[in-house]
Design a protein around this motif. Structure first.
Motif, PDB file in Angstrom:
ATOM      1  N   UNK A  42     -37.542  57.100 -44.322  1.00  0.00           N
ATOM      2  CA  UNK A  42     -38.163  55.770 -44.526  1.00  0.00           C
ATOM      3  C   UNK A  42     -39.701  56.434 -44.198  1.00  0.00           C
ATOM      4  N   UNK A  43     -40.668  55.354 -44.334  1.00  0.00           N
ATOM      5  CA  UNK A  43     -41.929  55.549 -43.993  1.00  0.00           C
ATOM      6  C   UNK A  43     -42.358  55.890 -42.409  1.00  0.00           C
ATOM      7  N   UNK A  44     -43.434  56.930 -42.353  1.00  0.00           N
ATOM      8  CA  UNK A  44     -43.846  57.506 -41.043  1.00  0.00           C
ATOM      9  C   UNK A  44     -45.069  56.738 -40.798  1.00  0.00           C
ATOM     10  N   UNK A  45     -45.239  56.547 -39.428  1.00  0.00           N
ATOM     11  CA  UNK A  45     -46.624  56.174 -38.850  1.00  0.00           C
ATOM     12  C   UNK A  45     -47.429  57.359 -38.802  1.00  0.00           C
ATOM     13  N   UNK A  46     -48.351  57.687 -39.576  1.00  0.00           N
ATOM     14  CA  UNK A  46     -49.308  58.700 -39.344  1.00  0.00           C
ATOM     15  C   UNK A  46     -49.946  58.973 -37.833  1.00  0.00           C
ATOM     16  N   UNK A  47     -50.241  58.180 -37.049  1.00  0.00           N
ATOM     17  CA  UNK A  47     -50.737  58.311 -35.941  1.00  0.00           C
ATOM     18  C   UNK A  47     -50.219  58.872 -35.138  1.00  0.00           C
ATOM     19  N   UNK A  48     -48.494  58.627 -34.978  1.00  0.00           N
ATOM     20  CA  UNK A  48     -47.881  59.313 -34.072  1.00  0.00           C
ATOM     21  C   UNK A  48     -46.781  60.171 -34.474  1.00  0.00           C
ATOM     22  N   UNK A  49     -46.647  60.467 -35.679  1.00  0.00           N
ATOM     23  CA  UNK A  49     -45.544  61.473 -36.121  1.00  0.00           C
ATOM     24  C   UNK A  49     -46.299  62.917 -36.185  1.00  0.00           C
ATOM     25  N   UNK A  64     -53.242  74.402 -39.339  1.00  0.00           N
ATOM     26  CA  UNK A  64     -53.740  73.147 -39.273  1.00  0.00           C
ATOM     27  C   UNK A  64     -52.885  72.020 -38.676  1.00  0.00           C
ATOM     28  N   UNK A  65     -53.381  70.781 -38.790  1.00  0.00           N
ATOM     29  CA  UNK A  65     -52.774  69.859 -38.244  1.00  0.00           C
ATOM     30  C   UNK A  65     -51.631  69.321 -39.461  1.00  0.00           C
ATOM     31  N   UNK A  66     -50.460  68.777 -39.185  1.00  0.00           N
ATOM     32  CA  UNK A  66     -49.758  68.270 -40.099  1.00  0.00           C
ATOM     33  C   UNK A  66     -50.295  66.753 -40.567  1.00  0.00           C
ATOM     34  N   UNK A  67     -49.858  66.482 -41.784  1.00  0.00           N
ATOM     35  CA  UNK A  67     -50.434  65.376 -42.155  1.00  0.00           C
ATOM     36  C   UNK A  67     -49.133  64.492 -43.015  1.00  0.00           C
ATOM     37  N   UNK A  76     -43.799  64.408 -44.322  1.00  0.00           N
ATOM     38  CA  UNK A  76     -44.831  65.074 -43.692  1.00  0.00           C
ATOM     39  C   UNK A  76     -45.092  66.738 -43.739  1.00  0.00           C
ATOM     40  N   UNK A  77     -45.927  67.140 -43.608  1.00  0.00           N
ATOM     41  CA  UNK A  77     -46.207  68.731 -43.804  1.00  0.00           C
ATOM     42  C   UNK A  77     -47.154  69.125 -42.985  1.00  0.00           C
ATOM     43  N   UNK A  78     -46.875  70.605 -42.739  1.00  0.00           N
ATOM     44  CA  UNK A  78     -47.971  71.393 -41.752  1.00  0.00           C
ATOM     45  C   UNK A  78     -48.415  72.687 -42.664  1.00  0.00           C
ATOM     46  N   UNK A  79     -49.346  73.066 -42.912  1.00  0.00           N
ATOM     47  CA  UNK A  79     -49.859  74.370 -43.283  1.00  0.00           C
ATOM     48  C   UNK A  79     -49.425  75.493 -42.367  1.00  0.00           C
TER      49      UNK A  79
END
Length: 111
Positions: A42-49, A64-67, A76-79
């Motif tokens: 399901x969809x995620x809340x970007x500000x808190x995930x 870097x930060x996850x996005x 969601x992914x993180x480099x």
């Protein structure tokens, strides 16, 4: 009455999001990946995930930060920095768009 209870349970269960796909996969041994990606159900809340990756010593290895993908709000992914051979742990916190929070972790190895 039973139908109402079943409906409540179904709605409650749907309020939380959980991983449906992980890359690299849990328990896998892979060549050094450039990023870690988790697709949720399901969809995620970007500000808190969040999504972080640590090495065997517990040190962060993210580059870097996850996005969260704007076109796919359930991804969601993180480099990652260049990873050496070893054991890595992915830590995630997923907040659904309705505010319900889940979290977990899993590991993978780099050969």
């Amino acid at each position: 009455m039973l139908c109402a209870a079943a409906l409540f349970v179904a709605q409650s269960a749907g309020a939380h999001v959980f991983p449906s796909q992980r890359e690299p996969a849990a328990g896998s041994t892979v060549s050094a990946p450039a990023q870690v990606t988790i697709t949720f159900d399901g969809p995620l809340e970007p500000a808190f995930s969040t999504l972080t990756v640590t090495d065997a010593a517990g040190k962060p290895v993210s580059a870097g930060n996850a996005s969260i993908d704007a076109q796919q709000p359930d991804v969601i992914s993180a480099p990652l920095r260049a990873l050496a051979a070893g054991h890595y742990t992915v830590h995630w916190v997923a907040v659904a768009s309705d505010g319900h929070r889940t979290h977990g972790d899993y590991s993978f190895d780099v050969k």
